[in-house]
Design an enzyme around this catalytic site. Structure first.
Site, mmCIF file in Angstrom:
data_model
loop_
_atom_site.group_PDB
_atom_site.id
_atom_site.type_symbol
_atom_site.label_atom_id
_atom_site.label_comp_id
_atom_site.label_asym_id
_atom_site.label_seq_id
_atom_site.Cartn_x
_atom_site.Cartn_y
_atom_site.Cartn_z
ATOM 1 N N ASP A 106 0.799 -1.136 -0.099
ATOM 2 C CA ASP A 106 -0.169 -0.031 0.205
ATOM 3 C C ASP A 106 0.921 1.200 0.064
ATOM 4 O OD1 ASP A 106 -2.428 1.464 0.117
ATOM 5 O OD2 ASP A 106 -3.230 0.105 1.523
ATOM 6 N N ASP A 167 -10.617 2.630 -3.661
ATOM 7 C CA ASP A 167 -11.164 1.166 -3.119
ATOM 8 C C ASP A 167 -12.581 1.055 -3.445
ATOM 9 O OD1 ASP A 167 -8.758 1.009 -1.694
ATOM 10 O OD2 ASP A 167 -9.624 1.347 0.238
#
Length: 353
Positions: A106, A167
């Site tokens: 990430d 997301d």
């Protein structure tokens, strides 16, 4: 917890997921203890993963599956656990020693775009240095985008797949926004995708609660068109037979995993309809007709077959198979024919030409 992933591994085997081609079980953020150990190594939360990650990886491998794990390029993960900054080589060695097969890396809490890029490059080289084959999933372009245009040629040198956009979540508006973003940027992102490196529109939400049946069909069809890495975000213990059937559909998976590895693109838009195509091996094409209308009943969309494959897909003739929402044979058409497709609101008809 360890128990959850063990149960999922068992389900992957017992319910036919592994045989359908789903081979990774991936742990996301929050698996770690809040601090590193005395040697500076990451460690699993001792309460939730009492056996540690190595034991879990051994169990997952014993089922013929692979294990994915999560870390972050910055000082902390998105949820505030220890990040990999300043520990790239050590963390790569740790993951390899545990038998990890995939790393989702990430991009939270990086101090600058230079450090972000440097971190993604460094971790890629560190993973390769371990000698273990580890799929490298990046969020590099997503964190760059607000400030600068990503260099996809470079990103593909270092990453196996990469997130470009927000997301996904369990709703139609989320699926729609991902498709809209992809169509808007297709001139930049489609050409870079291919074996070894893929655009990742994020996970399949099919089997949860937010999508209707038609919307689930749309996500499955469009993820196949986009050559998306196919990861599910759902609970395999509580999934409807319909959702399972859709996610395990061999014909759609074959399109998604087509060895030519070319990503599809939007060909045309007309009112609420979108026409997409994806070149496949064996001179075939996958074609999707998406109806974005959210009210009313099924509507017909008619287009000329000369549209497809720069006019070559159907020249001089072609056979057409419908793959979704249900499998059926449409027969043989000549190059100059028109095709009329009836599509439900928020639904998609997926064809193989």
């Amino acid at each position: 917890s360890e128990q959850l992933f063990v149960e999922m591994a068992d389900r992957m085997v017992a319910d036919g997921w592994r045989d359908a081609g789903y081979e990774f079980i991936c742990i996301d953020d929050c698996w770690m203890a809040p601090t590193r150990d005395k040697e500076g190594r990451l460690q699993a939360d001792p309460k939730r993963f009492p056996g540690g990650i190595r034991k879990l990886a051994d169990y997952v491998h014993s089922k013929g599956l692979k294990l994915g794990i999560y870390s972050d390029v910055g000082n902390k993960t998105c949820a505030g656990f220890p990040g990999s900054y300043d520990h790239y080589d050590l963390d790569a060695q740790t993951f390899a020693s545990w038998g990890v097969d995939l790393l989702k890396f990430d991009g939270c809490n990086s101090d600058s775009l230079e450090l972000l890029a440097e971190g993604y490059r460094h971790m890629s080289l560190a993973l390769n240095k371990t000698g273990r084959s580890i799929v490298y999933s990046c969020e590099w372009p997503f964190y760059l985008r607000p400030v600068q245009q990503p260099n996809y040629t470079e990103i593909k040198q270092y990453c196996n797949h990469w997130r470009n956009f927000y997301d996904v979540y369990d709703s139609w508006s989320s699926i729609k926004s991902i498709l809209d973003w992809t169509a808007l940027h297709q001139d930049i992102i489609v050409k870079i995708a291919g074996p070894g490196g893929w655009n990742d529109p994020d996970m399949a939400m099919i089997g949860n609660f937010g999508l209707s049946w038609d919307q689930s069909v749309t996500q499955m069809a469009m993820w196949a068109i986009m050559a998306a890495p196919l990861f599910m975000s759902n609970d395999l213990r509580h999934i409807s037979p319909e959702a399972k059937c859709l996610l395990q559909n061999k014909e759609v998976i074959a399109i998604n995993q087509d060895p030519l590895g070319k990503q599809g693109y939007q060909l045309a838009k007309d009112k609420n309809f979108q026409l997409w195509e994806r070149p496949l091996s064996g001179r075939a094409y996958a074609v999707a007709v998406l109806n974005q209308q959210e009210i009313g009943g099924p509507q017909k969309f008619t287009f000329s077959l000369t549209f497809l494959g720069n006019g070559l897909a159907c020249n001089p003739a072609c056979s057409i198979q419908q793959v979704l929402p249900a499998s059926r044979d449409w027969g043989v058409y000549s190059w100059i024919s028109s095709l009329s497709v009836e599509v439900n609101p928020t639904g998609t008809v997926l064809l193989k030409v």
